[in-house]
Design a protein around this motif. Structure first.
Motif, PDB file in Angstrom:
ATOM      1  N   VAL A 149       0.807  -1.221   0.000  1.00  0.00           N
ATOM      2  CA  VAL A 149       0.000   0.000   0.000  1.00  0.00           C
ATOM      3  C   VAL A 149       0.841   1.273   0.000  1.00  0.00           C
ATOM      4  O   VAL A 149       0.288   2.371  -0.053  1.00  0.00           O
ATOM      5  N   ASN A 150       2.156   1.163   0.072  1.00  0.00           N
ATOM      6  CA  ASN A 150       3.000   2.360   0.044  1.00  0.00           C
ATOM      7  C   ASN A 150       3.258   2.785  -1.393  1.00  0.00           C
ATOM      8  O   ASN A 150       3.562   1.967  -2.246  1.00  0.00           O
ATOM      9  N   GLY A 151       3.212   4.061  -1.637  1.00  0.00           N
ATOM     10  CA  GLY A 151       3.444   4.569  -2.978  1.00  0.00           C
ATOM     11  C   GLY A 151       2.432   5.635  -3.322  1.00  0.00           C
ATOM     12  O   GLY A 151       1.898   6.312  -2.433  1.00  0.00           O
ATOM     13  N   PRO A 152       2.182   5.839  -4.614  1.00  0.00           N
ATOM     14  CA  PRO A 152       2.660   5.005  -5.721  1.00  0.00           C
ATOM     15  C   PRO A 152       3.982   5.503  -6.309  1.00  0.00           C
ATOM     16  O   PRO A 152       4.343   6.660  -6.182  1.00  0.00           O
ATOM     17  N   TRP A 153       4.693   4.590  -6.981  1.00  0.00           N
ATOM     18  CA  TRP A 153       5.861   4.904  -7.781  1.00  0.00           C
ATOM     19  C   TRP A 153       5.482   4.730  -9.244  1.00  0.00           C
ATOM     20  O   TRP A 153       4.973   3.675  -9.642  1.00  0.00           O
ATOM     21  N   LEU A 154       5.723   5.746 -10.035  1.00  0.00           N
ATOM     22  CA  LEU A 154       5.346   5.697 -11.437  1.00  0.00           C
ATOM     23  C   LEU A 154       6.314   4.804 -12.210  1.00  0.00           C
ATOM     24  O   LEU A 154       7.522   5.018 -12.191  1.00  0.00           O
ATOM     25  N   ILE A 155       5.789   3.804 -12.881  1.00  0.00           N
ATOM     26  CA  ILE A 155       6.590   2.913 -13.725  1.00  0.00           C
ATOM     27  C   ILE A 155       6.617   3.413 -15.165  1.00  0.00           C
ATOM     28  O   ILE A 155       7.657   3.438 -15.818  1.00  0.00           O
ATOM     29  N   ASP A 156       5.457   3.822 -15.657  1.00  0.00           N
ATOM     30  CA  ASP A 156       5.374   4.293 -17.041  1.00  0.00           C
ATOM     31  C   ASP A 156       4.110   5.112 -17.195  1.00  0.00           C
ATOM     32  O   ASP A 156       3.140   4.946 -16.438  1.00  0.00           O
ATOM     33  N   GLU A 157       4.122   6.017 -18.140  1.00  0.00           N
ATOM     34  CA  GLU A 157       2.906   6.750 -18.501  1.00  0.00           C
ATOM     35  C   GLU A 157       2.827   6.830 -20.009  1.00  0.00           C
ATOM     36  O   GLU A 157       3.792   7.175 -20.685  1.00  0.00           O
ATOM     37  N   MET A 158       1.673   6.454 -20.517  1.00  0.00           N
ATOM     38  CA  MET A 158       1.448   6.418 -21.955  1.00  0.00           C
ATOM     39  C   MET A 158       0.340   7.395 -22.319  1.00  0.00           C
ATOM     40  O   MET A 158      -0.418   7.870 -21.456  1.00  0.00           O
ATOM     41  N   ASN A 159       0.234   7.693 -23.611  1.00  0.00           N
ATOM     42  CA  ASN A 159      -0.795   8.623 -24.065  1.00  0.00           C
ATOM     43  C   ASN A 159      -2.043   7.906 -24.544  1.00  0.00           C
ATOM     44  O   ASN A 159      -2.832   8.458 -25.313  1.00  0.00           O
ATOM     45  N   SER A 160      -2.228   6.646 -24.120  1.00  0.00           N
ATOM     46  CA  SER A 160      -3.465   5.919 -24.412  1.00  0.00           C
ATOM     47  C   SER A 160      -3.828   5.063 -23.202  1.00  0.00           C
ATOM     48  O   SER A 160      -3.011   4.862 -22.305  1.00  0.00           O
ATOM     49  N   ARG A 161      -5.016   4.571 -23.194  1.00  0.00           N
ATOM     50  CA  ARG A 161      -5.544   3.858 -22.028  1.00  0.00           C
ATOM     51  C   ARG A 161      -4.893   2.493 -21.829  1.00  0.00           C
ATOM     52  O   ARG A 161      -4.689   1.749 -22.782  1.00  0.00           O
ATOM     53  N   ALA A 162      -4.599   2.186 -20.589  1.00  0.00           N
ATOM     54  CA  ALA A 162      -4.120   0.845 -20.241  1.00  0.00           C
ATOM     55  C   ALA A 162      -5.329  -0.060 -20.026  1.00  0.00           C
ATOM     56  O   ALA A 162      -6.200   0.255 -19.220  1.00  0.00           O
ATOM     57  N   TYR A 163      -5.368  -1.164 -20.751  1.00  0.00           N
ATOM     58  CA  TYR A 163      -6.502  -2.091 -20.660  1.00  0.00           C
ATOM     59  C   TYR A 163      -6.160  -3.366 -19.892  1.00  0.00           C
ATOM     60  O   TYR A 163      -7.013  -3.908 -19.191  1.00  0.00           O
ATOM     61  N   VAL A 164      -4.965  -3.887 -20.040  1.00  0.00           N
ATOM     62  CA  VAL A 164      -4.608  -5.138 -19.365  1.00  0.00           C
ATOM     63  C   VAL A 164      -3.198  -5.020 -18.794  1.00  0.00           C
ATOM     64  O   VAL A 164      -2.340  -4.315 -19.338  1.00  0.00           O
ATOM     65  N   SER A 165      -2.952  -5.704 -17.681  1.00  0.00           N
ATOM     66  CA  SER A 165      -1.611  -5.733 -17.088  1.00  0.00           C
ATOM     67  C   SER A 165      -1.507  -6.944 -16.182  1.00  0.00           C
ATOM     68  O   SER A 165      -2.463  -7.287 -15.484  1.00  0.00           O
ATOM     69  N   HIS A 166      -0.347  -7.597 -16.197  1.00  0.00           N
ATOM     70  CA  HIS A 166      -0.177  -8.775 -15.351  1.00  0.00           C
ATOM     71  C   HIS A 166       1.295  -9.155 -15.247  1.00  0.00           C
ATOM     72  O   HIS A 166       2.087  -8.921 -16.180  1.00  0.00           O
ATOM     73  N   PHE A 167       1.662  -9.748 -14.103  1.00  0.00           N
ATOM     74  CA  PHE A 167       2.996 -10.307 -13.917  1.00  0.00           C
ATOM     75  C   PHE A 167       3.079 -11.676 -14.587  1.00  0.00           C
ATOM     76  O   PHE A 167       2.071 -12.376 -14.750  1.00  0.00           O
ATOM     77  N   SER A 168       4.302 -12.066 -14.929  1.00  0.00           N
ATOM     78  CA  SER A 168       4.539 -13.453 -15.340  1.00  0.00           C
ATOM     79  C   SER A 168       4.434 -14.350 -14.115  1.00  0.00           C
ATOM     80  O   SER A 168       4.397 -13.871 -12.970  1.00  0.00           O
ATOM     81  N   ALA A 169       4.406 -15.652 -14.325  1.00  0.00           N
ATOM     82  CA  ALA A 169       4.217 -16.594 -13.220  1.00  0.00           C
ATOM     83  C   ALA A 169       5.328 -16.504 -12.179  1.00  0.00           C
ATOM     84  O   ALA A 169       5.078 -16.710 -10.985  1.00  0.00           O
ATOM     85  N   ASP A 170       6.558 -16.184 -12.600  1.00  0.00           N
ATOM     86  CA  ASP A 170       7.658 -16.075 -11.639  1.00  0.00           C
ATOM     87  C   ASP A 170       7.920 -14.637 -11.209  1.00  0.00           C
ATOM     88  O   ASP A 170       8.833 -14.384 -10.416  1.00  0.00           O
ATOM     89  N   GLY A 171       7.149 -13.699 -11.722  1.00  0.00           N
ATOM     90  CA  GLY A 171       7.278 -12.310 -11.313  1.00  0.00           C
ATOM     91  C   GLY A 171       8.424 -11.553 -11.941  1.00  0.00           C
ATOM     92  O   GLY A 171       8.631 -10.382 -11.621  1.00  0.00           O
ATOM     93  N   SER A 172       9.159 -12.159 -12.864  1.00  0.00           N
ATOM     94  CA  SER A 172      10.311 -11.486 -13.457  1.00  0.00           C
ATOM     95  C   SER A 172       9.925 -10.528 -14.570  1.00  0.00           C
ATOM     96  O   SER A 172      10.692  -9.626 -14.918  1.00  0.00           O
ATOM     97  N   LEU A 173       8.735 -10.711 -15.155  1.00  0.00           N
ATOM     98  CA  LEU A 173       8.260  -9.868 -16.247  1.00  0.00           C
ATOM     99  C   LEU A 173       6.909  -9.267 -15.893  1.00  0.00           C
ATOM    100  O   LEU A 173       6.138  -9.851 -15.125  1.00  0.00           O
ATOM    101  N   PHE A 174       6.647  -8.117 -16.466  1.00  0.00           N
ATOM    102  CA  PHE A 174       5.336  -7.487 -16.294  1.00  0.00           C
ATOM    103  C   PHE A 174       4.859  -7.025 -17.667  1.00  0.00           C
ATOM    104  O   PHE A 174       5.604  -6.385 -18.411  1.00  0.00           O
ATOM    105  N   VAL A 175       3.612  -7.351 -17.987  1.00  0.00           N
ATOM    106  CA  VAL A 175       3.039  -7.047 -19.297  1.00  0.00           C
ATOM    107  C   VAL A 175       1.932  -6.011 -19.141  1.00  0.00           C
ATOM    108  O   VAL A 175       1.092  -6.126 -18.245  1.00  0.00           O
ATOM    109  N   ALA A 176       1.942  -4.994 -19.998  1.00  0.00           N
ATOM    110  CA  ALA A 176       0.869  -4.004 -20.008  1.00  0.00           C
ATOM    111  C   ALA A 176       0.442  -3.752 -21.449  1.00  0.00           C
ATOM    112  O   ALA A 176       1.285  -3.536 -22.325  1.00  0.00           O
TER     113      ALA A 176
END
Length: 492
Positions: A113-140
């Motif tokens: 619950v601490n934050g937020p820290w900005l990871i990225d900002e885009m000029n279009s809407r984010a629709y989906v986001s998820h970590f990989s099963a081992d947490g090493s990758l993040f998809v948006a």
């Protein structure tokens, strides 16, 4: 909690939404609320929660009995971490170490619950986001055709920037293969594309720097349908050999990647299939949720020619936006346009739908541009088969997603969800209490993802922001996120 919008401010029933949207404040920027006062809490304690799921949760996230009796404490409060460490050093449990449940009891107390820290900002809407099963990758995935894969272990560096091929409307869903070598992405088209994310190229332009192979789901069943439907939901199987999809033609599809063709098509519902997933590692059971308000269970081992489901689960008053399986082939949760998350036990399912939406709906409502009707909030489903219901968030304008918290760090003790009012909500699975609300975004939070091992949660919003919440954080205070507001034109 619910914000009224003027219909004139909504572009053509929400279909002209390709621009970035930042709406008037729903939540104060950067504010985090732990717990909720009685006046704010919309969900009552779940006194009638099924004893079995409560016991299973306790076994996965509760401390050893001897550790819980180290010193007197107030009933209902968690055992102190300090006392548990002292008990471990004294070997009170007789094991000389913490069990996985002991670890979950400690880790689940420290919510991201601490934050937020900005990871990225885009000029279009984010629709989906998820970590990989081992947490090493993040998809948006964003409406403006970009899909970004971030390397979590290397400071959130963009490992792959994919420009979607033949995009229709938006990226509706993405899924990483279990070996994390391939990603499938869907839009409002029967063609789902698969791309090799393990290649060296960072910029993935279809068939220029990377091959984006098309998986044609329209080749199943009636060939006359052509390109008349789109894919809302897509998921890899645990073995990576199949992809399951839910579509706007009321069907469920399974695509065999080795044979490179659809292996199954089920006319599953009477309206859009917004969400679909495998129930467990076996791949035999499939859960689906639809705008017809029903969740259905499909057993691939005993399907007949009439596409009859193994069972139907009734209880939502409006359409289903998302389903998340607990992974045990028994329990799952669903988010609904009736502004509620429901917990289900498939052993309580019905053989067929016995209650129609028309039996209790006496109002006209479209969630894409209208507030939820006040008179609908008190309507009770006469055939509700759900185990528990969780309320407080809002599900409007888009297919907002919900999830169980990770098994490794929390024992799936919590449920969390995005919300139309720009927040992320975390509920206690057993008590139903709203234990945290994360406030930063200025537009609906359609998706969010909890790291499988660390107390870290990422939220993605229609305001284009991808932000990180942690416990305790990186040790530095997050920089304030300041964005220029982009106001959408009104129509007369």
């Amino acid at each position: 909690m619910y914000v009224t919008h003027n219909r004139a401010a909504i572009d053509e029933m929400g279909y002209a939404m390709s621009r970035l949207e930042i709406e008037p404040d729903h939540c104060d920027s950067g504010e985090v609320v732990h717990g909720v006062s009685d006046s704010q809490r919309s969900n009552k304690p779940l006194n009638d929660l099924d004893n079995e799921i409560a016991q299973l949760t306790k076994l996965k996230s509760g401390p050893h009995q001897m550790l819980s009796q180290i010193a007197p404490r107030r009933r209902g409060l968690p055992v102190s971490t300090v006392k548990m460490l002292a008990g471990r050093e004294c070997n009170f449990s007789g094991r000389g170490r913490f069990s996985s449940a002991d670890c979950c009891h400690v880790l689940s107390r420290y919510l991201p619950v601490n934050g937020p820290w900005l990871i990225d900002e885009m000029n279009s809407r984010a629709y989906v986001s998820h970590f990989s099963a081992d947490g090493s990758l993040f998809v948006a995935g964003f409406q403006g055709s970009h899909i970004r894969i971030y390397n979590v272990d290397e400071g959130w560096k963009v490992q792959k920037n994919i420009l979607a091929k033949s995009l229709r409307w938006t990226i509706t869903d993405t899924s990483l293969s279990p070996d994390q070598r391939h990603l499938v992405y869907a839009s409002m088209s029967p063609i789902v594309h698969i791309v090799n994310v393990g290649s060296a190229e960072i910029e993935s332009l279809a068939n220029v720097t990377d091959i984006h192979d098309g998986l044609d789901f329209s080749s199943a069943g009636d060939e006359d349908r052509g390109y008349s439907f789109g894919i809302f939901s897509v998921k890899f199987s645990t073995d990576g050999r199949e992809v399951v999809a839910g579509s706007s033609d009321d069907s469920i599809y399974v695509y065999d990647l080795e044979a490179n063709r659809p292996s199954l098509q089920i006319s599953a519902h009477s309206s859009d299939v917004n969400t679909v997933c495998f129930a467990d590692e076996s791949g035999h059971l499939i859960y689906s949720g639809s705008d017809d308000t029903y969740c259905k269970v499909w057993d691939r081992r005993c399907l007949n020619a009439r596409d009859k489901p193994a069972g139907v689960l009734m209880g939502h008053l409006e359409g289903i936006t998302f389903i998340d399986s607990r992974g045990d082939g028994r329990y799952f949760i669903s988010n609904g346009k009736d502004q509620a998350i429901k917990l289900w036990d498939i052993r309580k399912m019905s053989s067929e739908a016995t209650c129609s939406q028309e039996d209790f709906r006496n109002y006209e409502w479209d969630y894409r541009w209208m507030d939820y009707p006040p008179q609908a909030k008190d309507v009770k489903h006469p055939c509700d088969l759900s185990v528990a219901t969780y309320r407080g968030h809002s599900v409007l304008r888009t297919l907002i997603r919900c999830y169980f918290s990770p098994e490794y760090s929390t024992g799936q003790k919590y449920i969390y969800t995005g919300s139309h009012n720009s927040c992320v909500y975390i509920y206690d699975l057993v008590s139903g209490a709203q234990v945290a609300t994360l406030k930063h975004h200025k537009s609906p939070v359609r998706d969010c993802s909890w790291h499988p091992y660390y107390p870290m949660l990422l939220s993605s919003s229609w305001d284009g922001d991808i932000v990180k919440w942690e416990f305790p954080g990186s040790g530095e205070a997050p920089a304030p996120v300041i964005k220029n507001r982009v106001w959408r034109r009104s129509i007369n």
